[in-house]
Scaffold this motif. Structure first.
Motif: not given
Length: 496
Positions: A398, A416, A394, A404-406
């Protein structure tokens, strides 16, 4: 070579007998099946590995398979106790060896006593060895705080996958507008879409909320259900918790809302819980659907139909190749349950070594056993390292512009979102492939990193993702993430 329709007359002139089975005459449902996790990307990865072995020069020295949740293929060591007991079961002569702890020997003897002919090589009954189903029931009771579990409602299976397919076979019926609709999360694990295609069922997509860490929103379930009722009869709601490929862990409040929704709308619930041991994020906890359903009380506890699934392939075990799993059914019609057993009987029984492994997973060493300390240490080491790798993945993604990775709250994957420049999207369209497939194929060819495009799991229109397992060893994962970050920057520059 199979002959297509246009070639038939030529074949007749040449005296060739037409093939009975061709792409035109085969089952059209099978032709519609797609399974992205082992799709074109993986086939190309295999070719690249072969080329490397043949000495063909590449810009990388190895292919890193980050496409599938196969822990031991990525270097995870097996849990000693599991393999000791399995070795003793497979070759009972080792029971006299001083090299094995006494509790492992007792466990092996107990399992063998329950096998036909006291051998792992004998068939079991179709629902699985009675002793092991009883141990699974005790495990579920312990996991769920004492809520009873009946061994007669538990069926051992060839991994969780075969049990999922079996339950879906029972549920799919009707024709045209009465054909069974099955609600599945998007993104989803492609087993579901592939099985629905094979069964000619109607796939009903509900989208997880990427902006809120892939949360499941009941309002979205209602939208999907309302639209589906125009063309099919929705009867099933599938939930994956912790999520694959999205890694989210559902809150108890969310699970209660899903159960109420399923009850109100008359839907059979399927809870895929194979990652129940894989929860990493602070504040996240695994809650089984069975436990929540029961604690909600009447009318849900007595009436809501549920099938929940577990496996030896994931968790801290990673014993994918032994194909062990189970399904527990709750509030299923007894007559249908008999039909389910009949359907399983056609396949005789699940692999007995996989059943034995499942027994060790649900009945691990007790604190008083000689193997307990080592078992606990190995289990905790695996899960702690996975938690660290989830956080690293993550963080690195990011920090990269355009990715973008939760939070990876659980399971074994990150999913992602990547920004792809218009030039790359246009080039992919020219080639007739999905833009994220184009990105992932270029990534593989230039870096040797094999990931799966998000289009294979489903995603909202206009967004692009890939699924990557967090299983590689920490040092290899650091290199992989850095290579991927640099490649995305280079790719973006090239097509901007």
């Amino acid at each position: 070579m199979a002959l297509r329709a246009g070639d038939k007359s030529q074949a007749a002139r040449n005296g060739l007998k037409e093939k009975v089975l061709t792409l035109d005459t085969m089952n059209p449902c099978v032709r519609r099946v797609e399974y992205a996790v082992r799709g074109p990307i993986v086939l190309r990865a295999l070719e690249l590995e072969q080329e490397l072995r043949q000495g063909v020069k590449k810009p990388f020295t190895e292919v890193i398979r980050a496409n599938i949740g196969d822990a031991q293929a990525m270097g995870q060591r097996p849990i000693t106790f599991l393999r000791q007991v399995l070795a003793l079961c497979v070759y009972p002569d080792l029971l006299s060896s001083p090299d094995f702890p006494e509790d492992a020997k007792r466990r092996a003897q107990r399992i063998l006593q329950a096998c036909g002919g006291h051998s792992l090589g004998a068939y079991s009954i179709s629902s699985g060895i009675q002793l092991i189903r009883e141990d699974v029931a005790h495990y579920i009771e312990s996991r769920d705080g004492g809520i009873p579990a009946d061994p007669n409602n538990i069926f051992l299976s060839t991994g969780a996958s075969s049990a999922i397919v079996t339950v879906l076979k029972l549920l799919v019926a009707g024709e045209g507008r009465t054909r069974t609709g099955v609600l599945i999360p998007i993104p989803q694990y492609p087993l579901y879409s592939a099985t629905l295609a094979e069964l000619d069922a109607v796939q009903v997509d509900y989208y997880l909320d990427e902006e809120h860490a892939w949360a499941l929103d009941v309002a979205e379930l209602r939208r999907a259900l309302r639209q589906a009722r125009d063309h099919c009869r929705p009867r099933v709601l599938c939930v994956i918790n912790p999520g694959n490929p999205t890694g989210q862990v559902q809150t108890r409040e969310c699970i209660e809302a899903v159960i109420r929704f399923a009850f109100e709308e008359g839907l059979f619930l399927m809870a895929d819980e194979v990652y129940q041991d894989n929860v990493y994020a602070e504040g996240s906890h695994f809650h089984s659907f069975k436990k929540v359903l029961t604690e909600m009380g009447s009318p849900y506890a007595e009436q809501q139909e549920l099938a929940s699934f577990h496996s030896v392939s994931k968790g801290y075990m990673g014993e994918c190749g032994f194909r062990g799993g189970y399904v527990e059914v709750v509030n299923m019609d007894p007559e249908v349950q008999r039909q389910m057993l009949k359907l399983m009987s056609v396949r005789l029984c699940p692999p007995v070594p996989g059943q034995a492994l499942m027994d060790m997973v649900v009945n691990p060493p007790a604190p008083s056993d000689p193997s307990f300390a080592q078992f606990q240490a190995e289990r905790q080491e695996v899960l702690a390292e996975l938690a660290a790798k989830a956080k690293l993945t993550e963080q690195v993604f990011n920090e990269a512009p355009g990715i973008h990775c939760n939070p990876v709250q659980g399971a074994m994957y990150s999913f992602p979102r990547v920004q792809l420049p218009p030039g790359a999207v246009h080039r992919a369209q020219e080639l007739g492939v999905a833009p994220d497939m184009f990105f992932c194929m270029r990534l593989l060819e230039e870096t040797g990193i094999c990931v799966v495009p998000g289009s294979g799991f489903g995603q909202r229109e206009g967004t692009y993702h890939f699924r990557m397992t967090i299983l590689p060893p920490m040092e290899k994962l650091r290199v992989l993430l850095e290579k991927l970050r640099r490649f995305h920057a280079k790719f973006t520059l090239e097509y901007s």
